[in-house]
Write an enzyme that holds these catalytic residues in place. Structure first.
Site, PDB file in Angstrom:
ATOM      1  N   ARG A 108       0.866  -1.177   0.000  1.00 20.47           N
ATOM      2  CA  ARG A 108       0.000   0.000   0.000  1.00 20.47           C
ATOM      3  C   ARG A 108       0.900   1.223   0.000  1.00 20.47           C
ATOM      4  O   ARG A 108       1.709   1.413   0.922  1.00 20.47           O
ATOM      5  CB  ARG A 108      -0.909   0.019   1.231  1.00 20.47           C
ATOM      6  CG  ARG A 108      -1.816   1.264   1.316  1.00 20.47           C
ATOM      7  CD  ARG A 108      -2.606   1.247   2.619  1.00 20.47           C
ATOM      8  NE  ARG A 108      -3.372   2.459   2.825  1.00 20.47           N
ATOM      9  CZ  ARG A 108      -4.644   2.622   2.455  1.00 20.47           C
ATOM     10  NH1 ARG A 108      -5.284   1.629   1.854  1.00 20.47           N
ATOM     11  NH2 ARG A 108      -5.284   3.742   2.682  1.00 20.47           N
ATOM     12  N   HIS A 135      -7.233   0.808  -6.604  1.00 15.42           N
ATOM     13  CA  HIS A 135      -7.523   0.280  -5.266  1.00 15.42           C
ATOM     14  C   HIS A 135      -8.456  -0.937  -5.428  1.00 15.42           C
ATOM     15  O   HIS A 135      -9.611  -0.915  -5.017  1.00 15.42           O
ATOM     16  CB  HIS A 135      -8.181   1.364  -4.418  1.00 15.42           C
ATOM     17  CG  HIS A 135      -8.165   1.099  -2.949  1.00 15.42           C
ATOM     18  ND1 HIS A 135      -7.590  -0.024  -2.388  1.00 15.42           N
ATOM     19  CD2 HIS A 135      -8.664   1.826  -1.906  1.00 15.42           C
ATOM     20  CE1 HIS A 135      -7.735   0.026  -1.079  1.00 15.42           C
ATOM     21  NE2 HIS A 135      -8.381   1.126  -0.753  1.00 15.42           N
ATOM     22  N   GLN A 138     -10.510  -2.744  -2.489  1.00 10.12           N
ATOM     23  CA  GLN A 138     -11.665  -1.966  -2.040  1.00 10.12           C
ATOM     24  C   GLN A 138     -12.875  -2.220  -2.933  1.00 10.12           C
ATOM     25  O   GLN A 138     -14.000  -2.377  -2.457  1.00 10.12           O
ATOM     26  CB  GLN A 138     -11.332  -0.472  -2.027  1.00 10.12           C
ATOM     27  CG  GLN A 138     -12.504   0.426  -1.648  1.00 10.12           C
ATOM     28  CD  GLN A 138     -12.967   0.242  -0.221  1.00 10.12           C
ATOM     29  OE1 GLN A 138     -12.165   0.329   0.711  1.00 10.12           O
ATOM     30  NE2 GLN A 138     -14.255  -0.017  -0.028  1.00 10.12           N
ATOM     31  N   ASP A 231     -15.995   9.610  -2.195  1.00 12.09           N
ATOM     32  CA  ASP A 231     -14.706   9.474  -1.505  1.00 12.09           C
ATOM     33  C   ASP A 231     -14.310  10.871  -1.043  1.00 12.09           C
ATOM     34  O   ASP A 231     -14.931  11.873  -1.433  1.00 12.09           O
ATOM     35  CB  ASP A 231     -13.679   8.888  -2.492  1.00 12.09           C
ATOM     36  CG  ASP A 231     -12.368   8.474  -1.816  1.00 12.09           C
ATOM     37  OD1 ASP A 231     -12.281   8.558  -0.579  1.00 12.09           O
ATOM     38  OD2 ASP A 231     -11.436   8.084  -2.540  1.00 12.09           O
ATOM     39  N   CYS A 272     -15.554   4.534   0.755  1.00  8.20           N
ATOM     40  CA  CYS A 272     -14.422   3.666   1.107  1.00  8.20           C
ATOM     41  C   CYS A 272     -13.817   4.009   2.466  1.00  8.20           C
ATOM     42  O   CYS A 272     -13.057   3.197   3.011  1.00  8.20           O
ATOM     43  CB  CYS A 272     -13.372   3.700   0.002  1.00  8.20           C
ATOM     44  SG  CYS A 272     -12.833   5.352  -0.467  1.00  8.20           S
ATOM     45  N   ARG A 317     -14.114  -5.727   3.584  1.00  7.19           N
ATOM     46  CA  ARG A 317     -12.703  -5.696   3.212  1.00  7.19           C
ATOM     47  C   ARG A 317     -12.013  -6.968   3.691  1.00  7.19           C
ATOM     48  O   ARG A 317     -11.153  -7.528   2.987  1.00  7.19           O
ATOM     49  CB  ARG A 317     -11.991  -4.472   3.825  1.00  7.19           C
ATOM     50  CG  ARG A 317     -12.433  -3.109   3.317  1.00  7.19           C
ATOM     51  CD  ARG A 317     -12.169  -2.916   1.831  1.00  7.19           C
ATOM     52  NE  ARG A 317     -10.780  -3.124   1.458  1.00  7.19           N
ATOM     53  CZ  ARG A 317      -9.771  -2.283   1.693  1.00  7.19           C
ATOM     54  NH1 ARG A 317      -9.988  -1.137   2.314  1.00  7.19           N
ATOM     55  NH2 ARG A 317      -8.545  -2.560   1.279  1.00  7.19           N
TER      56      ARG A 317
END
Length: 330
Positions: A108, A135, A138, A231, A272, A317
């Site tokens: 990440r 991503h 996600q 987001d 997210c 997740r």
């Protein structure tokens, strides 16, 4: 009969077919049901997992750790100050060292090229926990949440609201195109995604009977959608852009008025996380005072409403990351 994803890296959904994405989602649903029933098959028993984090994380870090332990693996957290990645040692050299010691690597961080280099040189599966471009873990959690609410993905209408150039907009657009969804980005034209990725996604959507639309018109973009997704307006590393983004996006806040434009009571809200949904979460006292903001990208009322599925999405997740690791390493 399951698909064989053994030894595959998971860097972007562009690398996976609709069938493979569905396989991962179905596996995630099964592993979730197993956990709720108290059944742990330890599919990753005695595996060692390297977790490289250039960027801080709550959900990604915790999901990989919990998923690893649930399946019998040992996760090792490697923060940016813990190893020599990109400083005294090239990414390729670090990859070759870690690949000799670990069975899988999560990354990440900032540059997508870093995760590509890790996958190229490590010799073990590498999983993208977030980069500047994509991503994908996600999106799997998002799609599992949508399936839990509507039973399917194909044909479902999903509108992403906000900065259409960021990694979430890119990844959702790719995933939606792959799965034959009606995907819309609602943003000012200055924040539309790069034309190359839009062109690529439209080509994919033609093959799956999906649809990709870019719009700055709230009434057109949000009408009849099943999912509204947003987001933060400013991603990590872009904190100097707050004022500029507020000026561009303040009329695109997801609030009760926007939710009503859908014309559906069944529309769900996704994010997210983390979300700037009230004054306690907004970074910078001066910013919200100057603009008289009680929230940024989503209002407190929508965030805490029954239409908001953000906590299911956050939990998912764990289950989708577990599915990725089990499918590629177990």
């Amino acid at each position: 009969m399951g698909l064989n994803l053994k030894s595959r890296s998971f860097l972007t959904l562009l690398d996976f077919t609709a069938e493979e994405i569905n396989y991962l989602l179905n596996l995630a649903a099964k592993l979730k049901a197993d956990k709720y029933a108290g059944n742990f098959n330890k599919n990753l028993l005695d595996k060692n997992i390297a977790l490289i984090f250039e960027k801080p994380s709550t959900r990604t870090r915790c999901a990989f750790v919990v998923a690893s332990y649930d399946e019998g693996a040992h996760p090792e957290y490697l923060g940016k100050g813990d190893i020599q990645l990109g400083k005294k040692e090239t990414v390729a050299d670090t990859a070759r060292v870690l690949g000799r010691m670990f069975d899988g690597i999560q990354f990440r961080g900032f540059s997508h090229n870093t995760v590509i280099e890790l996958a190229k040189h490590s010799g073990v599966p590498v999983w993208n926990g977030l980069t500047d471009k994509y991503h994908p873990t996600q999106v799997l959690a998002d799609f599992l949440t949508i399936k839990e609410n509507f039973g399917e993905l194909k044909g479902k209408k999903l509108c992403y609201v906000g900065d259409g150039r960021n990694n979430m907009a890119n990844s959702l657009m790719i995933g939606a195109a792959k799965m034959g969804m009606d995907f819309r980005i609602l943003a000012p034209k200055e924040l539309f995604p790069q034309s190359e990725i839009v062109k690529n996604c439209k080509k994919i959507a033609q093959e799956t009977n999906g649809k990709i639309t870019l719009s700055s018109d709230i009434n057109k973009a949000v009408k009849d959608v099943d999912v509204i997704y947003t987001d933060v307006w400013v991603s990590m590393g872009e904190e100097t852009e707050f004022e500029k983004r507020i000026n561009l996006l303040k009329s695109y806040q997801v609030n009760s008025k926007m939710m009503k434009v859908t014309g559906k009571d069944s529309t769900i809200f996704l994010h997210c996380l983390p979300a700037f949904h009230n004054r306690d979460t907004i970074v910078g006292e001066e910013i919200f005072q100057k603009y008289n903001l009680d929230a940024m990208e989503v209002s407190e009322k929508v965030f805490e409403s029954s239409q908001s599925k953000v906590w299911d999405e956050a939990e998912n997740r764990v289950h989708t990351i577990k599915a990725v690791m089990v499918a590629t390493l177990g």
